[in-house]
Scaffold this motif. Structure first.
Motif, mmCIF file in Angstrom:
data_model
loop_
_atom_site.group_PDB
_atom_site.id
_atom_site.type_symbol
_atom_site.label_atom_id
_atom_site.label_comp_id
_atom_site.label_asym_id
_atom_site.label_seq_id
_atom_site.Cartn_x
_atom_site.Cartn_y
_atom_site.Cartn_z
ATOM 1 N N THR A 84 0.847 -1.189 0.000
ATOM 2 C CA THR A 84 0.000 0.000 0.000
ATOM 3 C C THR A 84 0.878 1.233 0.000
ATOM 4 O OG1 THR A 84 -0.122 -0.055 2.408
ATOM 5 C CG2 THR A 84 -1.914 -1.110 1.201
ATOM 6 N N PRO A 85 0.423 2.302 -0.629
ATOM 7 C CA PRO A 85 1.205 3.536 -0.656
ATOM 8 C C PRO A 85 1.390 4.100 0.747
ATOM 9 C CG PRO A 85 -0.694 3.657 -2.147
ATOM 10 C CD PRO A 85 -0.818 2.409 -1.360
ATOM 11 N N PRO A 86 2.458 4.860 0.974
ATOM 12 C CA PRO A 86 2.728 5.383 2.305
ATOM 13 C C PRO A 86 1.678 6.407 2.762
ATOM 14 C CG PRO A 86 4.272 6.270 0.697
ATOM 15 C CD PRO A 86 3.476 5.219 0.016
ATOM 16 N N PHE A 87 0.874 6.927 1.878
ATOM 17 C CA PHE A 87 -0.119 7.928 2.249
ATOM 18 C C PHE A 87 -1.473 7.311 2.585
ATOM 19 C CE2 PHE A 87 0.610 7.768 -2.320
ATOM 20 C CZ PHE A 87 -0.593 7.277 -2.768
ATOM 21 N N LEU A 105 -4.056 13.296 2.420
ATOM 22 C CA LEU A 105 -3.926 14.076 1.192
ATOM 23 C C LEU A 105 -2.618 14.856 1.122
ATOM 24 C CD1 LEU A 105 -7.594 15.318 0.771
ATOM 25 C CD2 LEU A 105 -6.458 13.396 -0.347
ATOM 26 N N ALA A 106 -2.137 15.343 2.251
ATOM 27 C CA ALA A 106 -0.864 16.067 2.251
ATOM 28 C C ALA A 106 0.276 15.132 1.861
ATOM 29 C CB ALA A 106 -0.612 16.690 3.619
ATOM 30 N N ALA A 107 0.259 13.912 2.401
ATOM 31 C CA ALA A 107 1.290 12.935 2.056
ATOM 32 C C ALA A 107 1.162 12.521 0.590
ATOM 33 C CB ALA A 107 1.191 11.713 2.969
ATOM 34 N N LEU A 108 -0.072 12.428 0.107
ATOM 35 C CA LEU A 108 -0.287 12.089 -1.296
ATOM 36 C C LEU A 108 0.281 13.167 -2.207
ATOM 37 C CD1 LEU A 108 -1.534 10.351 -3.532
ATOM 38 C CD2 LEU A 108 -3.686 11.552 -3.139
ATOM 39 N N ASP A 109 0.030 14.427 -1.878
ATOM 40 C CA ASP A 109 0.571 15.528 -2.671
ATOM 41 C C ASP A 109 2.093 15.520 -2.676
ATOM 42 O OD1 ASP A 109 -1.896 16.464 -3.431
ATOM 43 O OD2 ASP A 109 -2.008 17.985 -1.855
ATOM 44 N N ALA A 110 2.690 15.160 -1.534
ATOM 45 C CA ALA A 110 4.141 15.172 -1.409
ATOM 46 C C ALA A 110 4.794 13.932 -2.028
ATOM 47 C CB ALA A 110 4.532 15.261 0.064
#
Length: 109
Positions: free
Chosen positions: A8-11, A21-26
């Motif tokens: 799974t993605p880290p976000f 969402l902040a982690a996804l943007d980054a």
């Protein structure tokens, strides 16, 4: 990704099922993540939305056009007839259509 890396993605928070969402943007896509993406076929491109200069030009999704689409009409029926069909569950309008079609075919004989 290799078997040692998480699937799974880290976000993505597995406990809550929510996305940070902040982690996804980054998050930047890593080269090895491209291997996980499926190959696109011509059929996939044919069903995609099309954009020009950032504006939606045409939608590629949705139901296919029917050769003989149904038409919406206004029809007054007795309340007990409507409630009786509704009580039969989902698809009650389709059942009314089938009964009317059968009656029409019977009348034509």
């Amino acid at each position: 990704m290799s078997a040692s890396k998480r699937n799974t993605p880290p976000f993505f928070d597995e406990k809550t099922g929510l996305v940070d969402l902040a982690a996804l943007d980054a998050h930047g896509t890593q080269a090895e993540e491209y291997d996980d993406l499926p190959d696109l076929a011509e059929a996939d491109l044919d069903t995609a939305d099309r954009h020009e200069a950032g504006r939606l030009v045409s939608r590629g999704r949705g139901r296919p056009k029917l050769d003989n689409p149904k038409r919406q009409v206004t029809l007054r029926l007795d309340a007990d007839v409507i409630e009786g069909f509704r009580a039969t569950g989902s698809g009650w309008q389709a059942r009314i259509n089938a009964i009317l079609r059968e009656a029409l075919e019977h009348a034509e004989r």
